[in-house]
Design a protein around this motif. Sequence first.
Motif, PDB file in Angstrom:
ATOM      1  N   VAL A  11       9.879   5.378   1.463  1.00 52.53           N
ATOM      2  CA  VAL A  11      10.225   4.569   2.630  1.00 52.53           C
ATOM      3  C   VAL A  11       9.254   3.405   2.742  1.00 52.53           C
ATOM      4  O   VAL A  11       8.034   3.609   2.784  1.00 52.53           O
ATOM      5  N   CYS A  12       9.788   2.197   2.818  1.00 50.79           N
ATOM      6  CA  CYS A  12       8.937   1.015   2.961  1.00 50.79           C
ATOM      7  C   CYS A  12       8.954   0.538   4.411  1.00 50.79           C
ATOM      8  O   CYS A  12      10.020   0.342   4.997  1.00 50.79           O
ATOM      9  N   LEU A  13       7.771   0.360   4.987  1.00 53.03           N
ATOM     10  CA  LEU A  13       7.615  -0.175   6.336  1.00 53.03           C
ATOM     11  C   LEU A  13       7.033  -1.576   6.223  1.00 53.03           C
ATOM     12  O   LEU A  13       6.000  -1.778   5.580  1.00 53.03           O
ATOM     13  N   VAL A  52       5.270   6.714   1.666  1.00 55.51           N
ATOM     14  CA  VAL A  52       5.440   5.589   2.591  1.00 55.51           C
ATOM     15  C   VAL A  52       4.751   4.374   1.987  1.00 55.51           C
ATOM     16  O   VAL A  52       3.573   4.440   1.621  1.00 55.51           O
ATOM     17  N   TRP A  53       5.509   3.301   1.852  1.00 57.40           N
ATOM     18  CA  TRP A  53       4.946   2.037   1.395  1.00 57.40           C
ATOM     19  C   TRP A  53       4.710   1.149   2.611  1.00 57.40           C
ATOM     20  O   TRP A  53       5.627   0.907   3.402  1.00 57.40           O
ATOM     21  N   GLY A  89       6.305  -3.105  -6.508  1.00 55.04           N
ATOM     22  CA  GLY A  89       6.438  -1.651  -6.563  1.00 55.04           C
ATOM     23  C   GLY A  89       7.791  -1.122  -6.972  1.00 55.04           C
ATOM     24  O   GLY A  89       7.999   0.091  -6.983  1.00 55.04           O
ATOM     25  N   GLY A  90       8.739  -1.996  -7.265  1.00 61.76           N
ATOM     26  CA  GLY A  90      10.095  -1.550  -7.543  1.00 61.76           C
ATOM     27  C   GLY A  90      10.933  -1.517  -6.280  1.00 61.76           C
ATOM     28  O   GLY A  90      10.536  -2.041  -5.232  1.00 61.76           O
ATOM     29  N   TRP A 105       0.854  -1.188   0.000  1.00 60.28           N
ATOM     30  CA  TRP A 105       0.000   0.000   0.000  1.00 60.28           C
ATOM     31  C   TRP A 105       0.891   1.239   0.000  1.00 60.28           C
ATOM     32  O   TRP A 105       1.659   1.457   0.934  1.00 60.28           O
ATOM     33  N   LYS A 106       0.778   2.046  -1.054  1.00 55.70           N
ATOM     34  CA  LYS A 106       1.592   3.251  -1.183  1.00 55.70           C
ATOM     35  C   LYS A 106       0.771   4.474  -0.805  1.00 55.70           C
ATOM     36  O   LYS A 106      -0.306   4.707  -1.357  1.00 55.70           O
TER      37      LYS A 106
END
Length: 311
Positions: free
Chosen positions: A296-298, A40-41, A167-168, A26-27
Amino acid sequence: MSRAEIDAAMQRLRAQPGFLLETPLWKLPASALGVPGGEVWLKLEQLQVAGSFKARGMMNRLLANPIPASGVIVASGGNAGIATAAAAKALGVKCEVFVPTISSPAKQARLRELGAEVVVTGAAYSEALQACLARQQQTGALLTHAYDQPEVVAGAGTLALEIEAQGGVPDSVLVSVGGGGLIAGIADWFGPRARVVALEPELAPTLFRARQAGEPVDVAVSGIAADSLGAKRIGAIAWELTQRHVKDALLLPDDAIRQAQLTLWRQFKLAVEPAAALGLAALQSGAYRPRADEKVCLVLCGANMDPATLS
């Protein structure tokens, strides 16, 4: 460990029909979470089979090895045990799980629902592990380790592979650390292509203290996330891979973790356990400050908790 092993783990898991889920990525604009950064992802791994990312590594371990008639055995604060029990149930084999007394009643109940034989022993994960190892010597069951086996780490790394496919490559990935299996797999997959940041509770600083000492050391473990991040020593595989790929190891107080957990529930109706809230806690508290345009991916790594605690 290598990217090839992670890729092989994903192929093995995909060949087991009806088990592993591709969880959503979820972006959101960072402003939607009230934190700095560009985007934020949220990798919603709390929706995974067995309620956590652990399903990836535990099933990979079982699929990669012959399973004796005595089945499989594991020591866990809860999530690795639940994942092993779910994988064992899917494969129709026996499962015995050793948990410490700090393991939550909700996690113990889930283990029993999955058909596992549950042994509650020891005040901490390390003590449950010693009892588990002694029992394994008696039965010959296949041992799954919560975080320190190559197949387990490679399975965890499939989460990073999946993020990239969806998502890359993000600019940074904020990852909760207990024994280190998850961050080891993620860091091994992304390598230098993304900044992987280790996050730990102040009361469970296994990687942080190892870096201070220059080698893995035992630490006292307690606090809000101890049932998930309860290893008293960073794993050998995680130590090697984080030394190579992870520059930042940050500590977070329990109150910041709890606030982030409640934010995810109250604003987005995402029910996650404390260990899964460390990424947002790092952003909300300012422990990690992303660039204005940073993606930023969480990783919301698990949801095996009592929903009543979110009230």
